[in-house]
Design a protein around this motif. Structure first.
Motif, PDB file in Angstrom:
ATOM      1  N   TYR A   1       1.001  -7.080  -7.704  1.00 53.47           N
ATOM      2  CA  TYR A   1       0.830  -6.112  -8.787  1.00 53.47           C
ATOM      3  C   TYR A   1       0.299  -4.738  -8.357  1.00 53.47           C
ATOM      4  O   TYR A   1       0.890  -3.711  -8.687  1.00 53.47           O
ATOM      5  CB  TYR A   1      -0.062  -6.705  -9.890  1.00 53.47           C
ATOM      6  CG  TYR A   1      -0.093  -5.853 -11.128  1.00 53.47           C
ATOM      7  CD1 TYR A   1       0.933  -5.914 -12.061  1.00 53.47           C
ATOM      8  CD2 TYR A   1      -1.141  -4.960 -11.358  1.00 53.47           C
ATOM      9  CE1 TYR A   1       0.930  -5.125 -13.192  1.00 53.47           C
ATOM     10  CE2 TYR A   1      -1.159  -4.159 -12.490  1.00 53.47           C
ATOM     11  CZ  TYR A   1      -0.125  -4.252 -13.404  1.00 53.47           C
ATOM     12  OH  TYR A   1      -0.131  -3.462 -14.515  1.00 53.47           O
ATOM     13  N   PRO A   2      -0.790  -4.638  -7.599  1.00 50.09           N
ATOM     14  CA  PRO A   2      -1.301  -3.295  -7.269  1.00 50.09           C
ATOM     15  C   PRO A   2      -0.426  -2.522  -6.289  1.00 50.09           C
ATOM     16  O   PRO A   2      -0.561  -1.298  -6.164  1.00 50.09           O
ATOM     17  CB  PRO A   2      -2.685  -3.570  -6.666  1.00 50.09           C
ATOM     18  CG  PRO A   2      -2.612  -4.959  -6.168  1.00 50.09           C
ATOM     19  CD  PRO A   2      -1.681  -5.694  -7.091  1.00 50.09           C
ATOM     20  N   HIS A   3       0.481  -3.210  -5.608  1.00 45.86           N
ATOM     21  CA  HIS A   3       1.281  -2.549  -4.571  1.00 45.86           C
ATOM     22  C   HIS A   3       2.491  -1.811  -5.127  1.00 45.86           C
ATOM     23  O   HIS A   3       3.043  -0.943  -4.445  1.00 45.86           O
ATOM     24  CB  HIS A   3       1.710  -3.576  -3.514  1.00 45.86           C
ATOM     25  CG  HIS A   3       0.563  -4.167  -2.779  1.00 45.86           C
ATOM     26  ND1 HIS A   3      -0.021  -3.562  -1.687  1.00 45.86           N
ATOM     27  CD2 HIS A   3      -0.154  -5.305  -3.000  1.00 45.86           C
ATOM     28  CE1 HIS A   3      -1.021  -4.290  -1.256  1.00 45.86           C
ATOM     29  NE2 HIS A   3      -1.136  -5.357  -2.036  1.00 45.86           N
ATOM     30  N   TRP A   4       2.913  -2.146  -6.348  1.00 50.30           N
ATOM     31  CA  TRP A   4       4.023  -1.402  -6.938  1.00 50.30           C
ATOM     32  C   TRP A   4       3.615   0.059  -7.164  1.00 50.30           C
ATOM     33  O   TRP A   4       4.401   0.980  -6.913  1.00 50.30           O
ATOM     34  CB  TRP A   4       4.462  -2.014  -8.267  1.00 50.30           C
ATOM     35  CG  TRP A   4       4.765  -3.482  -8.177  1.00 50.30           C
ATOM     36  CD1 TRP A   4       4.032  -4.507  -8.694  1.00 50.30           C
ATOM     37  CD2 TRP A   4       5.864  -4.098  -7.481  1.00 50.30           C
ATOM     38  NE1 TRP A   4       4.601  -5.717  -8.377  1.00 50.30           N
ATOM     39  CE2 TRP A   4       5.734  -5.497  -7.646  1.00 50.30           C
ATOM     40  CE3 TRP A   4       6.945  -3.599  -6.762  1.00 50.30           C
ATOM     41  CZ2 TRP A   4       6.641  -6.404  -7.107  1.00 50.30           C
ATOM     42  CZ3 TRP A   4       7.854  -4.502  -6.222  1.00 50.30           C
ATOM     43  CH2 TRP A   4       7.691  -5.875  -6.393  1.00 50.30           C
ATOM     44  N   ALA A   5       2.384   0.267  -7.597  1.00 52.95           N
ATOM     45  CA  ALA A   5       1.914   1.632  -7.856  1.00 52.95           C
ATOM     46  C   ALA A   5       1.808   2.442  -6.575  1.00 52.95           C
ATOM     47  O   ALA A   5       1.922   3.672  -6.592  1.00 52.95           O
ATOM     48  CB  ALA A   5       0.564   1.590  -8.566  1.00 52.95           C
ATOM     49  N   GLU A   6       1.618   1.767  -5.452  1.00 54.30           N
ATOM     50  CA  GLU A   6       1.494   2.452  -4.162  1.00 54.30           C
ATOM     51  C   GLU A   6       2.849   2.727  -3.517  1.00 54.30           C
ATOM     52  O   GLU A   6       2.932   3.451  -2.533  1.00 54.30           O
ATOM     53  CB  GLU A   6       0.638   1.606  -3.206  1.00 54.30           C
ATOM     54  CG  GLU A   6      -0.777   1.355  -3.681  1.00 54.30           C
ATOM     55  CD  GLU A   6      -1.613   2.620  -3.735  1.00 54.30           C
ATOM     56  OE1 GLU A   6      -1.288   3.581  -2.996  1.00 54.30           O
ATOM     57  OE2 GLU A   6      -2.574   2.666  -4.524  1.00 54.30           O
ATOM     58  N   THR A   7       3.899   2.140  -4.054  1.00 56.75           N
ATOM     59  CA  THR A   7       5.247   2.290  -3.497  1.00 56.75           C
ATOM     60  C   THR A   7       6.029   3.263  -4.368  1.00 56.75           C
ATOM     61  O   THR A   7       6.353   2.962  -5.514  1.00 56.75           O
ATOM     62  CB  THR A   7       5.960   0.920  -3.447  1.00 56.75           C
ATOM     63  OG1 THR A   7       5.123  -0.021  -2.767  1.00 56.75           O
ATOM     64  CG2 THR A   7       7.292   1.028  -2.726  1.00 56.75           C
ATOM     65  N   LYS A   8       6.345   4.415  -3.824  1.00 54.28           N
ATOM     66  CA  LYS A   8       6.936   5.491  -4.631  1.00 54.28           C
ATOM     67  C   LYS A   8       8.463   5.493  -4.647  1.00 54.28           C
ATOM     68  O   LYS A   8       9.064   6.134  -5.505  1.00 54.28           O
ATOM     69  CB  LYS A   8       6.442   6.853  -4.107  1.00 54.28           C
ATOM     70  CG  LYS A   8       4.923   6.964  -3.983  1.00 54.28           C
ATOM     71  CD  LYS A   8       4.202   6.691  -5.291  1.00 54.28           C
ATOM     72  CE  LYS A   8       2.694   6.833  -5.128  1.00 54.28           C
ATOM     73  NZ  LYS A   8       1.962   6.483  -6.373  1.00 54.28           N
ATOM     74  N   ASP A   9       9.095   4.806  -3.690  1.00 54.94           N
ATOM     75  CA  ASP A   9      10.547   4.853  -3.570  1.00 54.94           C
ATOM     76  C   ASP A   9      11.199   3.793  -4.462  1.00 54.94           C
ATOM     77  O   ASP A   9      11.042   2.589  -4.216  1.00 54.94           O
ATOM     78  CB  ASP A   9      10.949   4.614  -2.114  1.00 54.94           C
ATOM     79  CG  ASP A   9      12.454   4.635  -1.919  1.00 54.94           C
ATOM     80  OD1 ASP A   9      13.153   5.241  -2.755  1.00 54.94           O
ATOM     81  OD2 ASP A   9      12.932   4.026  -0.935  1.00 54.94           O
TER      82      ASP A   9
END
Length: 244
Positions: free
Chosen positions: A109-117
Motif C-alpha cells: 500500500y505505501p509504495h504505490w504513492a512512492e511510484t510515479k510512473d
C-alpha cells in the motif's frame, strides 16, 4: 479423482498463490522504496518460476492444478479434460487472480504513492510489450504458451518420481521467461493477465494510469490459441509415435 467442488477450490487457491507470489516479486522489483527495487529481470523470472512451482504443490492434491485458462482449454481440446468444467475452472482461476491482486495492493500500500510512473504500476498487475507491435506480440504469446503446453504434456510421457512434476512446471515457466519472455512479459496465462488487469482498473491505486485494454486481447487470445495448437500438435506427435 476429487469432487468438482474440491477441484474448483484447488484452481482458486492455486491461482491465488500463483499471482500472490508471481506479481508479488514484480511489485518488489518495480515499486519504489522496497528493499528489492531494481533487482532486475532475473529476479522476476526466477520469482515467477518459483511461484508456479509452489502454486502447483499447494493445489495439486485437490485437482489437476491447471491454474491457467490456456491449460484448461488445451486439455479439453485434446480430450483429457471435460468440456463441462472449462468455464467453471476459468471462473475459479480468474477469481483467485483477482483476490491475490487485492491482497498485493494492500500489502504494498505505501509504495504505490512512492511510484510515479503509471506504466510501472500497470506492470505490477498485468503484462505489456517492450515494443508495441501487435503481430510480434501475439506471436510471442502464442509460441510461449504452445511450448508451455507441449512441455506439460511431455512430462506425462516420462517416468517421473512422485512430487517431481511441480518442480518441472516451475522450471519450464522460468525457461520461457528467460528465453521468450522479454518481449511481452510472457503472460502465457489469460487469468494471470486479465484478473489483475481488472483489479487495476477498479482499485483506487495511487498514481495509476490507464489499464491498457487496447492491448489486453493479445495476452488473452495469444495464450488460448497457442495452448490449443500446442496441445493438438503434441497429441498428433504421440499418435504418430504410437503407430510407428
Amino acid at each position: 479423482m476429487q469432487s468438482e467442488s474440491v477441484q474448483l477450490l484447488g484452481e482458486f487457491i492455486g491461482t491465488f498463490v500463483l499471482i500472490l507470489l508471481g506479481n508479488g516479486v514484480v511489485c518488489g522489483v518495480v515499486l519504489r522504496k522496497t528493499k528489492a527495487s531494481d533487482a532486475g529481470w532475473m529476479v522476476i523470472t526466477l520469482g515467477w518460476g518459483l511461484a508456479v512451482m509452489i502454486a502447483v504443490y499447494v493445489s495439486g492434491f485437490m485437482g489437476p492444478a491447471h491454474l491457467n485458462p490456456a491449460v484448461t482449454l488445451a486439455m479439453a481440446a485434446t480430450g483429457s479434460f471435460s468440456w463441462s468444467m472449462v468455464i467453471p475452472f476459468i471462473i475459479a482461476q480468474m477469481l483467485g487472480a483477482m483476490l491475490a491482486s487485492l491482497v498485493l495492493w494492500l500489502f504494498y500500500y505505501p509504495h504505490w504513492a512512492e511510484t510515479k510512473d503509471p506504466d510501472s504500476i500497470l506492470g505490477t498487475f498485468s503484462t505489456a510489450p517492450a515494443i508495441r507491435h501487435n503481430p510480434s506480440n501475439f506471436f510471442g504469446e502464442f509460441i510461449g504458451t504452445a511450448l508451455l503446453i507441449i512441455a506439460l504434456l511431455a512430462f506425462g510421457q516420462n517416468k517421473l518420481a512422485d512430487g517431481q512434476t511441480p518442480t518441472l512446471v516451475g522450471g519450464i515457466v522460468t525457461a520461457i521467461g528467460l528465453s521468450l519472455g522479454a518481449t511481452t512479459g510472457y503472460a502465457i496465462n489469460p487469468a494471470r493477465d486479465w484478473g489483475p488487469r481488472i483489479m487495476h482498473s477498479i482499485l483506487p491505486i495511487k498514481n495509476k494510469g490507464k489499464s491498457g485494454w487496447d492491448y489486453a486481447w493479445i495476452p488473452l487470445l495469444g495464450p488460448l490459441l497457442g495452448g490449443v495448437c500446442g496441445g493438438l500438435l503434441f497429441d498428433s506427435i504421440i499418435k504418430f509415435v504410437a503407430h510407428h
